[in-house]
Structure formats: structure tokens, C-alpha cells
Design a protein around this motif. Structure first.
Motif: not given
Length: 1003
Positions: A289-316
Motif C-alpha cells: 500500500g505504500s507505493v500509491a502514497v510514497a512513489k516519487d517521494r522520500g520517506i523521512g520517518t516510519v512509526a509502528v504503534d507500540p500497541a498494534n504491529p499493524n498500525h503504521l505511519f509513514i511521513g513523506t
């Protein structure tokens, strides 16, 4: 005795024209005009007068000018400052000028890999995208697929690639900024992750992300010499922006890597999305799912919810598109997704935009797209005391507190930035610390522009603190820790990233130490022993506070008078137990020993620094706690970004010289790589006799060494090129030594320029007046004697003249490739940026103006960037030519590799497209093996081979990393008939392979 030191300026053409016009009005030279403006602008925030040239140094020196003064002067002339009547001058950062922090890349400086005037990566991107303004993501994906197909053919060669040396560079004292102690460098590091919970003196896993070399791991990070392992299996992009060890995996085996470098520079390549590994990086898989939102961009930060491994954040973030760090460029491709913070609740199968603010809009009619960094996400950290709360920083907007809710993350802005008057977007970085009383502290770095008012710095980068982040409601919740007043504690964090904050300004607090905070950015060059007789610091590129950010101490050098120093551009911090800090820079990785000692007594040994009381007290304070030792960790970490390789024809295995972005021109002596010059390293050259070596800075700034690569014996011969009106658009130019005629060499600007005496027939004059470190004539004018380069062909020899529609481009054009035929003394082939191909059959004419060129291309050939020329060693009228860019953008002129045969009788050439199944992928260089007729092509994914008579490309040989190869050099082998091919990779150092034996006809 008066001493004059030279410098090299790189600037936009508009700025050069304005300065030249001002000089003409005063009846002065351009050089005099620049120096006059610089001298008039030298200011000191402390009120202490600036040093004169007489007292600059007590050692060999290369001039360096105050960044504040130079940036202000040049920016003001160019109209790149914002000023009100009688008000302050805003000094825009390097990227705002489309240049380095002070718009220069002069000798003796290797200040950063940030955006150049027109950086090598920006040029490379434009060259690939031409004639369009940007590269579409689909074209990049197609190029990747084409590369994989060719690799799928395998290699038919029995030979294998081998790495040349260990891939790292041993830097001589003259290659450092301080001239004090040699060190060791590798390539730029853009991300670090330490497995802190499982780190001890025996086992400590550390991961680094290299700008163009991918991901690497060591499991003994605290050893004197860590053992590194490459971890790039499954990564289609080796440009790394962020790394994260999943906090929800108790084994520490799960990792994420965000591709695409987010640092604010034109050379940062956009990535291909987020990747995940569940076995400590042994194998990576794309998070779909990251391709659609991060293509042509850089990913400056990644985070995982400490309470849920399926809950992700990426900053572009804004970045330039491509498949490796060398594939970047200024323009953002069309239809790129919005920059911002994206959230996934299904393990990355889908992402939605959680936080965004208006960003810059691309202006395709501007020189650089005019979309800078506004709206990009630079940091994300969870609140250790408030479950579901987190903090993010955003370019030009400030700080937001996020709160998880069933409806998704909700945001409150808790620090609001004043809009950047320069238009770039102010960068923010934060670090979160648990105070232990149920409250959370945040350290906040604000990368403000340098503002000069009343002859002093009125504003610059600074540090803030909030001791109750959960209760913060706005700017009043923050305490300013920095001060512009020299001699106060707050001055130690003021202006800490200077004019390049968009490029590097890390802020970090070690786990469990809320009162300790580290900040980094750019070296204060004016405080080094090479720039100041009475030097008051070790450079202050890395600063550490143990009192909550009140007073910082200088960590840039260790506790020795001739200290081990860190590369001057700092990107990342990470920590291990026991007080150990890891520091990532443009020169690789450094760590502290963990012990910090009082070294303030050294201030008494700095040439009567006591005579300047404020600076003396600064020194005593800043050196009162420094690392007992700094240790470089770059051995066997081969991530250098090379431009080209020159080979000694008399010793092709043991005498090489290469060029590296921002890390000089390393040389190989058969045992390892060394380096003893500063600045950028462009394409180098070695004379046919093997003794004379050429090193090139940016902008055709050229040195020669008449004793191989002996330290201290480099001689400047670039003045005719430096003072030429040509080359405004070029960053690294082609440079070749004649393969037949000794002391003859050729450089490319708009003309081909020639020297027939390696810079000057009077070698004693060069020795007396043009030494790179001490020459009194160097940099004084086109007729200084420091260089005898002459443009060839007169007016008609301007190979770029004419409109863009005719592949001309005038002053924006330049010679992109050149090659001399080894079978005679008079044939030279040359190509220009927009797709022209030329041949000269009298390049050795005694009268330079008598040299003539014949144009060989027509409208049937690509109007794209010609990247390489390889001339048949037996036929001077036969060459193979490569083109970069995408054929999809020139559908009527497809092709990337061509066989070209010139007919002197008709003055025309026959072109044959040999691209075949290579696919639509940029070819960066080409080599023709005359012995077999085989052709070798350098691409973003390695080196491919077309066997003579075949119509199918295959991998040239096994064992070369999947990396961008910027240049190929074909040389003779150990015995007659042997040939060896060198590959200059842009992220994995130098490689070579012996070529297949020549098949003998059966009798």
C-alpha cells in the motif's frame, strides 16, 4: 608578506551576469568584484574583528570565507534575499539558491553534499528526463522491469566482478578540514537504527541506511572495527530515507526501511515505497500500500504503534525521482502524491492521508520546479507517558501533537511556525524524553534562516524545549534555549546548522537521559585551525548538552590537540548503553568511546587565544567535556559514491584515481584507497606515461600532480577554465588525458579545451606559484600562468551554440562526453548535453583556432543526453555512443546504445541502434571491447553486455551489486591481450572484472 588564497565560485548564471555587469561598471574584473564585496561584508557577531589574510593560518591553508557574509552578499546580488527598507537581510539556505549554503564549491571546501548550484544529481535527473521536465514513476518502474529482465538472462562470461580495495577511503591530513589528523570515510549515511535493548559490549546490532548504497548491518557495533554485512536483497531502491526496528517485535527481527532520501537537497532521490523484513534485513518485501502514497517521494520517518504491529505511519517528503541516489533531480514528477503523514491500520495494505498542509506547487516553467520542502514530515515520536499520543514535525509549519481515536488520528498544532520569507520552508526536528515524573519533554530544533542586521547575525537556527508536551497548546508553551549573544550559554546552540538546515540538522536525546541532548548540522569553518590563527572550537558540527539544552559542548573533535574529526556535514545520531553515540555524516559513521573528559586546557595552546577573552572563554566552556576518543567505523563499509575512474595505462591494477561527490578524489595504490585533497571530486585523468595525475573539483577546477598522487604536490591549473564565461550550467565536466600524446589533456565546457603541457610548459613556475595549498598566482585571472587551457575551434568550436530545438541550448549546454581515438593523434569524438555528436579529425592542430568539428547526429537521433562515447581502438572513425533518459519521451527517436561509423569522404555517419532487448532504461556509459566486438553498458542496476553479433543483452559478469554504475573504464590487463573493465558505482565504490579471453580462430 601578503598572501592571496584562491577560491572557486559556483553560481547561477543570472548571478554571474549581475556581478560581471557591476564589475564592468567599476572597471574591475569579476574576481575583484567578488572579493571586494566579500571583504566589505565580513562581520563578527562578537565584535572581534575578522582575521586578515596575513594571520589566517600558521600552516598550509586554502581560503574559506565566512558563510554568513558570502551567502548574504551573493544572495543579495542575485535578488534571493528578502529585505525591507533599512531592515534585516534574510540569508536563504543553500537550497534556496539552488546551490550550496554559500553558492560556492571552492577549493578546500567539502562542506556538504547538499544542493549544488546545479548539482550533479540535479543535472543527471534533468538529463534523463529531457526533453520533458520530470520523470514519470511509470517510466522508472518500466526501467526497473527492463533491468530485471536483462539480469534474468544471466551472465555468459566466465569472469566475475571484484571489489577494488575495501571500498572506504583513508583520508590524509590534507584531505580533512582541520589539517590535523588523517581519518577514514565512506559514503553519506541518511539513517541509523540501534537495537538498544539487546546491545552490550559483545553483541550490538546496528543498521545504517546509505544515500545510494542501501542497508547494512553490524552485530558488533561497539567493536574497534565492526564487521559489516550488506542487506539489500529485495530492495529495488538503494536510496534510504529512514530505518525502524519494530518496537512490537520482542525478537528485534522485524525492520522497516523507507526508501527515498528526505534531506532537503537536489541530489536526494525519491524512493519506491516502504519495505519490511522479518529476519533482520536478510530479505525485504515491499509494503504494497505504500507505493500509491510514497512513489516519487522520500520517506523521512516510519512509526509502528507500540500497541498494534499493524498500525503504521509513514511521513513523506519532497524528493527527486529515480532508482538510486544518483537518479535524483530538482523537478518533482507530475501526479506525485501529496507530502504528509500517512496512516495504515491493516499492516500497510492501504494507507490514508492523516495530516497534511498546503505544499509548494510545481512550476514547470521555472529553473528548478519551485517546489521546495514545505509540508514534508521530518520526525515522528511516540509520547512515552501518554498511550496513543505522538508528535510530528512538518517543514514550514512546526509541531503537531497527534492522538489516536477510533476515527483515526486527530491533531493539534502545538508550535506554529512563521512562514519562511525565503520560500523554502523552515525545517523542524524534535526529540522526546521521559522526565520520569509522568511528564514528557520535547527538544525542538528550528532551522531558521540566517538573518543579518546591523552587521551581525540577528536570527539563525535555534533550539527550544517544552517540559510538558501533553499540555502544550502553542508557542508560549516552549522555552527558547538559544541566544545570539556570544559568551552566553545559549550561544552554543545558536546557528547550529548554519545555512544548510534543510539538509542536515539532527536533534536527539539518548534513552533514559532526559537532560542530555545532541544537535548537529554544519561545521563552523571559521573556527577551525585552517581558517583562524586563534581557533576557539573543534568545529561545532556536533554539540552535546547534559543540562537540558542550556549549555552545549563541542563533540566534533576528541581529546587530542591534533584531534580525530568528523566529516563536516552531520545527518543522524543514535545511541548505545554506556554513553556511546553514533554519528552519521556525509563521510560515513563515527562513534564516541562513551567517556567524556575535560580538554579545556588545550585552549591555552591555540596561538594566544587568551588575547580574545570572549572566544577564549567560549573555548574553555565548549571543550570542558569532549569525547575521550572518536572512532571511525567505516572500514569495509563500501558505500562511496563515485563519478568516474581513471586508470594508469602502465599499471592498470595498482594505480587508479576516482572522483567522489563531496569526498575528494581518492586514489588506489594496490593496497587501498587514499585521499589528500578536499572538495568535490569530478572525473579524473592519468597521463599516458602513468606519472602525471589530474584531479578535478566541480566546475572544471583542475589540479595536476607531477609526482603521481603525492601529498602536498597538487598544482592548480584551472584558471583559464575558471575565468571563462563558459560552463555556467555544468557541475562536473568531462576530463580526459590523451592516450597517445604525453602531457596533452582535454576538458569540456561549451568548447573542447586543450592543454599540451599538462597546464604549463614552465613546470618551475607552476611549482613556485600555483601549488594548490600555497600558490600566490592561483585564482588571480585567466592569464595567471596557472593553466594553459585553450578553447579549440574558435567561434565555430562552441559545440552548444544554437537553439534548443536543434539540440543546442547555448549557455545552458555543455560537452557531456569526449573520447580520443587511441589509434592516431588527431581524432576526438565529443557529445553535448542535448544530443549532438561531433568528431574532429585535427584535434592536434598547432593553431587551436584551426581545429574543426563535424556534426554527426541528425533529427533521427535522440534529443536526449549522450552519456558515453567509446572509440574503436583500431578504427578512429568508429565508436559506440550511449544515451541516458527515456525513449518514451522521444518516441520518434528511440534507443540507448548506438554503433556510429563516420565516413570522412561524405562527412556523415551511419547510426545503428543496438538497444535490442535492453529495454527503455537510461544507459549511463558505454565501453567497446575492440578485441571481441562486445559492448558493455552501465545502467542504474549494474553493467550489461552485448556479445558481438548478438541481439540480446545479458549481465556482464556475476557478483556486481545491484547498484547504479556511473562510468566504465576499459584498460589493458596484466599481459598482452588481457583487458579489464572498471565500474564506478554511485553507492558501492569501485569494481573491476577481467574480460573474456579473445577466441582464436581455428587453424
Amino acid at each position: 608578506m601578503d598572501k592571496t588564497y584562491r577560491f572557486l565560485l559556483r553560481m547561477p548564471e543570472e548571478l554571474r551576469v549581475r556581478l560581471k555587469a557591476a564589475a564592468d561598471r567599476r572597471g574591475a574584473s569579476l574576481n575583484t568584484e567578488i572579493v571586494t564585496r566579500l571583504e566589505a561584508s565580513f562581520v563578527s557577531p562578537t565584535g572581534e574583528s575578522h582575521r586578515t589574510r596575513e594571520n589566517l593560518m600558521n600552516r598550509r591553508v586554502l581560503i574559506a570565507v565566512a558563510v554568513v557574509a558570502l551567502a548574504a552578499v551573493l544572495a543579495a546580488v542575485a535578488g534571493h534575499v528578502t529585505r525591507s527598507s533599512g531592515g534585516p537581510t534574510v540569508v536563504r539556505s543553500n537550497e534556496s539558491l539552488g546551490a550550496r549554503a554559500n553558492a560556492i564549491a571552492h577549493l578546500g571546501r567539502s562542506e556538504s553534499g547538499e544542493a549544488e548550484v546545479q548539482s550533479v544529481a540535479q543535472l543527471d535527473y534533468e538529463n534523463r528526463a529531457y526533453p520533458l521536465g520530470a520523470i514519470d514513476f511509470n517510466q522508472t518502474a518500466a526501467a526497473i522491469a527492463a533491468g530485471k529482465r536483462v539480469h534474468g538472462h544471466g551472465s555468459t562470461s566466465p569472469k566475475r566482478w571484484e571489489q577494488v580495495g575495501d571500498g572506504t577511503v583513508n583520508v590524509d591530513t590534507l584531505g580533512t578540514q582541520s589539517f590535523l589528523r588523517g581519518t577514514q570515510w565512506s559514503g553519506r549515511i541518511s539513517a541509523i537504527a540501534v537495537d538498544y535493548k539487546r546491545c552490550d559490549s559483545v553483541t550490538c546490532s546496528l543498521y545504517i541506511g546509505a544515500a545510494g548504497g542501501g542497508v547494512w548491518r553490524t552485530d558488533d557495533a561497539l567493536a574497534a572495527t565492526p564487521h559489516w554485512k550488506e542487506l539489500n536483497d529485495g530492495l529495488d531502491s538503494l536510496s534510504v530515507g529512514s530505518l525502524l526496528i519494530d518496537p512490537t517485535d520482542p525478537s528485534g527481527n522485524t525492520l522497516y526501511v523507507g526508501t527515498g532520501e528526505p534531506n532537503g537537497a537536489s541530489e536526494n532521490e525519491a524512493g519506491l515505497g516502504l519495505y519490511k523484513s522479518t529476519n533482520k534485513g536478510q530479505k525485504w518485501s515491499l509494503v504494497s500500500g505504500s507505493v500509491a502514497v510514497a512513489k516519487d517521494r522520500g520517506i523521512g520517518t516510519v512509526a509502528v504503534d507500540p500497541a498494534n504491529p499493524n498500525h503504521l505511519f509513514i511521513g513523506t517528503d519532497v524528493a527527486r525521482h529515480g532508482a538510486s541516489a544518483t537518479f535524483g533531480g530538482r523537478f518533482t514528477p507530475p501526479n506525485a502524491p501529496a507530502v504528509g503523514l500517512y496512516e495504515s491500520t491493516d499492516g500497510g495494505q492501504t494507507f490514508k492521508l492523516a495530516l497534511s498542509r498546503p505544499a509548494d506547487v510545481v512550476n514547470p516553467n521555472s529553473a528548478n520546479g519551485s517546489d521546495f520542502f514545505k509540508g514534508g514530515i521530518t520526525d515522528f515520536e511516540w509520547d512515552p507517558n501518554n498511550a496513543g499520543a505522538f508528535y510530528v514535525t512538518m517543514f514550514d509549519y512546526g509541531v503537531f501533537r497527534g492522538t489516536l481515536t477510533p476515527a483515526g488520528a486527530q491533531f493539534t498544532q502545538i508550535y506554529t511556525a512563521a512562514p519562511d520569507p525565503a520560500g523554502l520552508g523552515i525545517r523542524y526536528q524534535l526529540s522526546v524524553a521521559d522526565l520520569g515524573n509522568g511528564k514528557t519533554r520535547i527538544y525542538l530544533g528550528e532551522g531558521s534562516n540566517e538573518v543579518v542586521a546591523a552587521g551581525a547575525l540577528a536570527d539563525a537556527a535555534k533550539l527550544y524545549r517544552s517540559d510538558d508536551a501533553a499540555a502544550a497548546t502553542g508557542n508560549a508553551s516552549w522555552t527558547l534555549l538559544s541566544s545570539k549573544v556570544d559568551g552566553t550559554p545559549g550561544f552554543s546552540s545558536f546557528d547550529y546548522c548554519r545555512t544548510q538546515c534543510s539538509y542536515d540538522m539532527p536533534v536527539a536525546s539518548p534513552p533514559g537521559k532526559p537532560d542530555e541532548v545532541w544537535i548537529g548540522g554544519a561545521t563552523q569553518y571559521q573556527e577551525l585551525p585552517t581558517r583562524a590563527l586563534r581557533y576557539r572550537s573543534n568545529g561545532r558540527a556536533v554539540m552535546r548538552s547534559t543540562d537540558g539544552g542550556i549549555q552545549f559542548k563541542d563533540q566534533t573533535g576528541d581529546a587530542r590537540h591534533e584531534w580525530e574529526s568528523i566529516h563536516p556535514d552531520i545527518h543522524e545520531f543514535a545511541f548505545a548503553p554506556g554513553g556511546v553515540a553514533f554519528i552519521g555524516s556525509d563521510g560515513g559513521l563515527t562513534r564516541t568511546s562513551g567517556n567524556y573528559v575535560d580538554f579545556s586546557a588545550d585552549c591555552d595552546n591555540r596561538n594566544n587565544l587568551q588575547s580574545r577573552p570572549v572566544s577564549y572563554q567560549d573555548c574553555r566552556t565548549w571543550l570542558s567535556s569532549v569525547p575521550e576518543r572518536l572512532l571511525t567505523l567505516n572500514a569495509n563499509l563500501p558505500t562511496m559514491q563515485l563519478q568516474d575512474i581513471a586508470v594508469d595505462p602502465t599499471d592498470p591494477f595498482n594505480d587508479l584515481i576516482t572522483g567522489t561527490q563531496d569526498n575528494g578524489s581518492p586514489f588506489f595504490d594496490g593496497t587501498g584507497w587514499g585521499m589528500n585533497v578536499q572538495g568535490d571530486g569530478g572525473p579524473p585523468a592519468i597521463d599516458k606515461g602513468g606519472v602525471i595525475h589530474y584531479h578535478q573539483y566541480s566546475g572544471e577546477g583542475i589540479d595536476v600532480n607531477f609526482n603521481g598522487t603525492a601529498s602536498g604536490q597538487w598544482t592548480w591549473i584551472g584558471d583559464p577554465l575558471l575565468f571563462s564565461p563558459e560552463g555556467a550550467a555544468i557541475f562536473y565536466g568531462p576530463l580526459i588525458a590523451d592516450p597517445v600524446v604525453g602531457e596533452s589533456a582535454f576538458a569540456g565546457l561549451q568548447h573542447i579545451w586543450r592543454t599540451t603541457h599538462a597546464g604549463n610548459a614552465d613546470k618551475q613556475f607552476l611549482a613556485d606559484h600555483c601549488n594548490t595549498n600555497t600558490g600566490d598566482r592561483a585564482g588571480t585571472g585567466p592569464n595567471s600562468g596557472c593553466g594553459d587551457w585553450t578553447p579549440l575551434g574558435g567561434t565555430a568550436g562552441d559545440l552548444t551554440a544554437g537553439p534548443d530545438s536543434d539540440k543546442g541550448n547555448g549557455a545552458a549546454g555543455f560537452v557531456s562526453a569526449e573520447a580520443r581515438a587511441p589509434s592516431d593523434t588527431h581524432t576526438l569524438w565529443a557529445a553535448t548535453r542535448r544530443g549532438r555528436l561531433w568528431i574532429s579529425k585535427n584535434i592536434d592542430a598547432a593553431d587551436p583556432a584551426a581545429v574543426t568539428f563535424t556534426r554527426l547526429d541528425t533529427t533521427a537521433q535522440p534529443r536526449r543526453f549522450p552519456s558515453g562515447i567509446s572509440v574503436d581502438a583500431n578504427d578512429a572513425n568508429h565508436a559506440v555512443v550511449s544515451f541516458s533518459g527515456f525513449a518514451a519521451y522521444t518516441p520518434a527517436q528511440p534507443g540507448h546504445v548506438f554503433d556510429v561509423r563516420f565516413n570522412p569522404a561524405t562527412g556523415t555517419a551511419t547510426w545503428t541502434d543496438l538497444t535490442f532487448d535492453l529495454g527503455d532504461q537510461p544507459v549511463l556509459d558505454v565501453a567497446f571491447d575492440t578485441a571481441t566486438g562486445d559492448i558493455y553498458a552501465a545502467t542504474d542496476f549494474g553493467v550489461d553486455r552485448l556479445v558481438a553479433g548478438s541481439s540480446s543483452w545479458s549481465t556482464a559478469a556475476d557478483d556486481l551489486p545491484k547498484t547504479a554504475v556511473y562510468a566504465l573504464t576499459l584498460a589493458s590487463g596484466k599481459k598482452a591481450g588481457d583487458r579489464i573493465l572498471y565500474a564506478a558505482t554511485h553507492g558501492r565504490g569501485a569494481w573491476r572484472a577481467e574480460l573474456p579471453d579473445v577466441k582464436k580462430a581455428k587453424s
